[in-house]
Design an enzyme around this catalytic site. Structure first.
Site: not given
Length: 616
Positions: A2, A52, A79, A379-380
């Site tokens: 958010c 959301a 988060g 993601s890496g």
């Protein structure tokens, strides 16, 4: 994921300031396209824009807790806390009752139960502001690795804060001023924790809590990269990393909205995708959905070099087939990468010019397309910093250099004072900036933070320093870039390699174990060998791709010529007019790098479009 914003003022009644809070919060509508809210009390105003992800129906914010009609605390939160289910169960056992299924409510109750020590219990990526109405104090909290951003500005009687600079700058009392120190931060790739480009604007440092009371602000560090003796042998270390990765990915798959992975075909993204595929299969779900970025004609234009020896596409397809992923390539062309509308969107998302050019624009366009199908992506990011993946980790000259190793690697190409984004700057400006001295001070400060074990010496001691520099100075730029480009698209990107349990364990693993077979990221290869095909395990590191379409640099040159021909261009006083003229005349000047052109064009757009005041 958010956007948050707010204002604490101990000498004012903020219940009358809804329009200001609405303006600050509204700057981040892209971060939270699903809903918005404002909480006002006499001395605290909290704003929220919501994307959301968990408890779509019940997790509205700002969230409050009351007792007998009296406000206890209010929270605006950005988060994910990945251990919120365990914390909820513990809190319920202590008598707490919950109205929602959201992790936000768990964070709020954790504070009410454990006070300031609650941050030590949170596993996740987060940035939030918690107003304690009982004590009239605000807590600004940022996760350990700095995955989620949080900025603040001191006022005479309190503080302003926001997820992005633009939220704070939207307050009428704040002026967007950039001085020499701000420009120094722009032109170097060694992020100083806490610095935010704009004068009097600061970041909450990763792993820190800033507490705002009537008496003033205090800053407490609750987490750092500490030196701990590693006692596991190699086999146990590989097993521990493997088990941690399985647990981390499993936790980060929790979502009430569609989820995917970002797959380049490199070791890092392939490992995350494969682990996600396995976890979903074990849960009776799946297949994992994956996306990769590619460029029109890239296979035809591609020329392997030391930096990028192989194309991503074939490896991404190999991994997708290996795990049965529902995979899609997002193919972009040079016209899309140079499109002023797209580049403008990138600049608005970043708040400041970055100089990454097509790599930022392609990332933004990739996320725009991914968002059409998914709300969350894995993601890496940060595996290279954690496991030692970059080439300069393994170059003796870069490791031994008395500066940041990635800067040393650049200077081997550009000269002892060279930086890739400064090649077209005015000589007088460069002299005033004195970037070598600034980098020297930054490097000394960074080194002073490194904690060593008693008796540490030689290569192991130096490589601990190198790893610390990457995890505290280099990765922050990449995490911020990914956050800004993804959140501009309303996409939450999760980064499993930033889980603090993994970071603490691998950071303290001896360097000799991290490269036990003589290659980069040996430890990660061994830990993921059970889920990856051999061709991907053996692939040499290749960074995020840049287009090799010859039309793109031509378009950059056209842009440079247009700006050079505009006597009113705001960047005119910042560049080397003679050098730009020479470059445009013959097109062969070796001093011109693509990065320098990208930076000049980005600076010009920034100064045209934003109310920035340069005080140099």
């Amino acid at each position: 994921m958010c956007g948050i914003a707010g204002w604490v003022a101990f000498d004012q009644d903020l219940t009358q300031q809804r329009p200001v809070l609405a303006a600050m919060t509204g700057t981040m509508a892209c971060r939270g396209p699903d809903a918005g809210g404002i909480h006002l009390s006499p001395h605290a105003g909290l704003g929220h824009r919501r994307l959301a992800v968990i408890d779509v129906e019940g997790g509205a914010q700002p969230m409050t807790v009351e007792q007998d009609g009296r406000l206890l605390a209010a929270l605006t939160y950005s988060g994910e806390v990945y251990n919120h289910l365990e914390l909820r169960a513990e809190l319920e056992g202590l008598g707490h009752r919950f109205r929602t299924r959201s992790d936000t409510e768990v964070v709020l109750h954790a504070y009410l139960q454990w006070g300031g020590a609650f941050v030590d219990r949170l596993n996740g990526m987060f940035a939030f502001a918690l107003w304690d109405a009982r004590q009239e104090q605000l807590l600004l909290v940022r996760d350990r690795m700095g995955v989620k951003p949080l900025f603040f500005h001191r006022t005479p009687d309190g503080v302003l804060f926001g997820s992005e600079q633009k939220a704070v700058l939207a307050h009428p009392a704040v002026e967007a001023v950039v001085d020499l120190d701000g420009l120094r931060e722009l032109f170097t790739l060694a992020k100083n924790p806490g610095q935010a480009i704009y004068r009097d604007l600061y970041e909450v440092r990763p792993g820190h809590v800033v507490t705002v009371r009537r008496e003033g602000l205090t800053d407490r560090q609750y987490w750092r990269l500490a030196a701990v003796e590693h006692t596991d042998d190699l086999a146990a270390t590989v097993t521990t990393v493997r088990e941690l990765l399985h647990d981390i990915v499993r936790r980060q798959l929790i979502s009430d909205v569609p989820l995917c992975s970002l797959l380049s075909g490199g070791l890092d993204s392939s490992a995350i995708t494969a682990l996600a595929a396995r976890a979903l299969a074990e849960a009776g779900a799946g297949p994992v959905r994956s996306f990769a970025v590619d460029f029109a004609g890239q296979a035809d234009h591609f020329r392997p070099d030391e930096l990028r020896p192989t194309l991503d596409g074939p490896f991404a397809h190999l991994l997708a087939e290996h795990v049965g992923a529902d995979h899609a390539d997002i193919v972009l062309d040079a016209a899309a990468l140079i499109d002023p509308e797209h580049r403008g969107a990138v600049l608005r998302a970043a708040d400041v010019p970055t100089g990454f050019g097509d790599m930022d624009t392609s990332l933004y366009l990739l996320f725009q397309e991914v968002r059409r199908h998914s709300t969350v992506a894995l993601s890496g990011e940060s595996a290279d910093e954690l496991f030692g993946g970059y080439a300069w980790f393994h170059r003796p000259a870069a490791v031994a250099a008395p500066t940041f190793p990635w800067i040393a690697a650049q200077q081997q190409v550009l000269g002892p004072n060279g930086l890739p984004r400064t090649g077209l700057l005015d000589p007088d400006l460069l002299a005033a900036l004195d970037l070598p001295a600034y980098l020297g001070d930054s490097y000394a400060t960074a080194l002073a933070e490194v904690e060593h074990l008693p008796g540490a010496e030689g290569r192991e001691r130096r490589m601990r320093e190198i790893c610390h520099l990457h995890l505290t100075r280099f990765v922050r730029t990449l995490l911020d870039r990914k956050d800004r480009m993804s959140m501009a698209s309303g996409l939450e990107v999760r980064v499993p390699f930033c889980d603090h349990r993994l970071v603490e364990y691998v950071y303290n693993t001896p360097w000799a174990m991290k490269v036990f077979d003589g290659r980069e990221k040996s430890l990660l290869r061994a830990a993921t060998a059970d889920v990856l095909p051999r061709k991907i395990l053996e692939r040499v590191k290749s960074p995020y791709p840049a287009t090799q379409d010859p039309g793109y640099p031509l378009a950059l040159r056209t842009g440079l010529r247009t700006v050079a021909g505009d006597p009113q261009a705001p960047v005119q006083g910042l560049w080397n007019r003679a050098l730009v003229g020479s470059v445009l005349a013959d097109g062969q000047d070796p001093q011109l790098t693509r990065g320098a052109t990208e930076m000049v064009l980005a600076l010009d757009s920034w100064l045209r479009e934003r109310p920035v005041s340069l005080r140099l």
